[in-house]
Design an enzyme around this catalytic site. Structure first.
Site, PDB file in Angstrom:
ATOM      1  N   GLU A   1       0.860  -1.229   0.119  1.00  8.38           N
ATOM      2  CA  GLU A   1       0.067   0.096   0.064  1.00  8.38           C
ATOM      3  C   GLU A   1       0.865   1.322  -0.133  1.00  8.38           C
ATOM      4  OE1 GLU A   1      -2.726  -0.691  -1.109  1.00  8.38           O
ATOM      5  OE2 GLU A   1      -4.208  -0.505   0.377  1.00  8.38           O
TER       6      GLU A   1
ATOM      7  N   THR B   1      -5.733   7.119  -5.373  1.00  4.71           N
ATOM      8  CA  THR B   1      -5.688   7.198  -4.034  1.00  4.71           C
ATOM      9  C   THR B   1      -4.737   8.482  -3.598  1.00  4.71           C
ATOM     10  OG1 THR B   1      -6.387   4.965  -3.291  1.00  4.71           O
ATOM     11  CG2 THR B   1      -5.394   6.092  -1.717  1.00  4.71           C
TER      12      THR B   1
HETATM   13  N1  HSE Z   1      -8.642   4.817   3.901  1.00  2.57           N
HETATM   14  C1  HSE Z   1      -7.865   5.126   2.677  1.00  2.57           C
HETATM   15  C2  HSE Z   1      -8.473   6.377   2.049  1.00  2.57           C
HETATM   16  C3  HSE Z   1      -8.436   4.001   1.458  1.00  2.57           C
HETATM   17  O1  HSE Z   1      -9.597   6.720   2.252  1.00  2.57           O
HETATM   18  O2  HSE Z   1      -7.519   7.456   1.422  1.00  2.57           O
HETATM   19  C4  HSE Z   1      -7.945   4.172  -0.028  1.00  2.57           C
HETATM   20  O3  HSE Z   1      -8.616   3.100  -0.592  1.00  2.57           O
END
Ligand code: HSE
Length: 315
Positions: free
Chosen positions: A131, A184
């Site tokens: 990640e 993201t």
């Molecule tokens: N919690 C993370 C975000 C998840 O909201 O950026 C990314 O898929």
């Protein structure tokens, strides 16, 4: 006997669940990513990707599944190398935990080939490195539910403390994925750096309410708690038609509706399968009418088993 080849699957996940930015996530049954891995004599990794999508990195130095596999091989130093094929069926930049699913499926596959496989709980660290590589942050709210299944609360990051949460079996998850890409990294860069205390108080009240509501199957409590006063207002503008889609979902009977992960997918919670079908139609229709965007729908109960081995072939 140590298998010679394995095929693994890691499911998509809905993270944040509205108010629980970086701390809540749940696994669904589909979509998901598959990894095929076989032992080879030469040390190191041979890597390829099978996919219909154009933007999935084929270069092992840029692909998250290869990154995780190489990390494990470097650290665990087995006496063999691994030949790996990532079957990438999940859309990237979708808000469905695509990078986490690739990372988890790769970690599971390498692990299965080891003479002494690690426990699932020891694999999370490798998926989180994935990640960090793919999204620039170590969030665990996709990787943990994809690996372990069910609902997960990331109670703490330092030290990492992942707590399973109960989700009432009557509840049904709907994810609508509009055909736009939101990375993201970008969706995190626009988030507020500080938040007013009153917003924080409202948000953690909602997180606690949602965890209780999901466990009890308390529909009214879920309805009151799927409210994100911090991240959703900042991210909604990245999703064409978001306000209309949310309104349509709630009007059609959703118990809650918000952004899935960092978007652009939007999730809803339905009280039954029948309701889920009605709500999903309202959402896709609204995406088309409000934004001229077509979308895919995934309807699923909670996936309680998470990543798994599809088959193994012994030497
Ligand atoms: N919690 C993370 C975000 C998840 O909201 O950026 C990314 O898929």
């Amino acid at each position: 006997m140590i298998p010679r080849s394995v095929k693994t699957f890691a499911p998509a996940t809905i993270s944040n669940l509205g108010p629980g930015f970086d701390v809540l996530g749940v696994a669904v049954h589909a979509p998901g990513d598959f990894v095929l891995a076989s032992r080879q004599k030469e040390r190191g990794l041979s890597f390829s990707v099978k996919t219909d999508q154009t933007h999935v990195p084929q270069d092992p130095e840029r692909n998250v599944a290869a990154y995780v596999a190489q990390l494990m091989l470097r650290e665990l130093k087995p006496s063999f190398g691994v030949q790996m094929i990532l079957q990438k069926s999940m859309p990237i930049g979708s808000g469905l935990g695509s990078s986490a699913a690739s990372s988890v499926a790769a970690a599971m596959a390498v692990n299965e080939l080891l003479p002494k496989p690690l426990k699932k709980s020891k694999l999370l660290r490798f998926a989180l490195e994935g990640e960090l590589f793919a999204c620039g942050s170590l969030h665990a709210d996709n990787a943990a539910p994809s690996l372990f299944g069910g609902g997960c609360l990331i109670r703490s990051y330092d030290p990492l403390d992942v707590v399973p949460i109960t989700i009432d079996s009557s509840l049904v998850w709907i994810v609508v994925h509009p055909h736009v890409v939101v990375l993201t990294k970008k969706a995190r860069a626009i988030l507020p750096r500080s938040i007013p205390l009153c917003s924080a108080v409202r948000q953690w009240g909602n997180v606690a309410g949602l965890v209780l509501g999901l466990a009890r199957g308390d529909r009214d409590l879920i309805k009151r708690s799927v409210e994100d006063v911090i991240m959703e207002p900042a991210r909604a503008r990245l999703i064409p038609g978001f306000d209309d889609v949310k309104r349509a979902a709630l009007k059609a009977g959703a118990l809650g509706c918000s952004i899935s992960g960092s978007g652009p997918s939007v999730f809803s919670i339905a009280p039954s399968m029948r309701a889920a079908r009605i709500i999903s139609t309202a959402m896709t229709t609204s995406f088309r009418r409000a934004a001229g965007v077509s979308s895919d729908v995934f309807i699923s109960r909670t996936n309680l088993c998470g990543a798994n081995v599809v088959w193994r072939k012994d030497a």
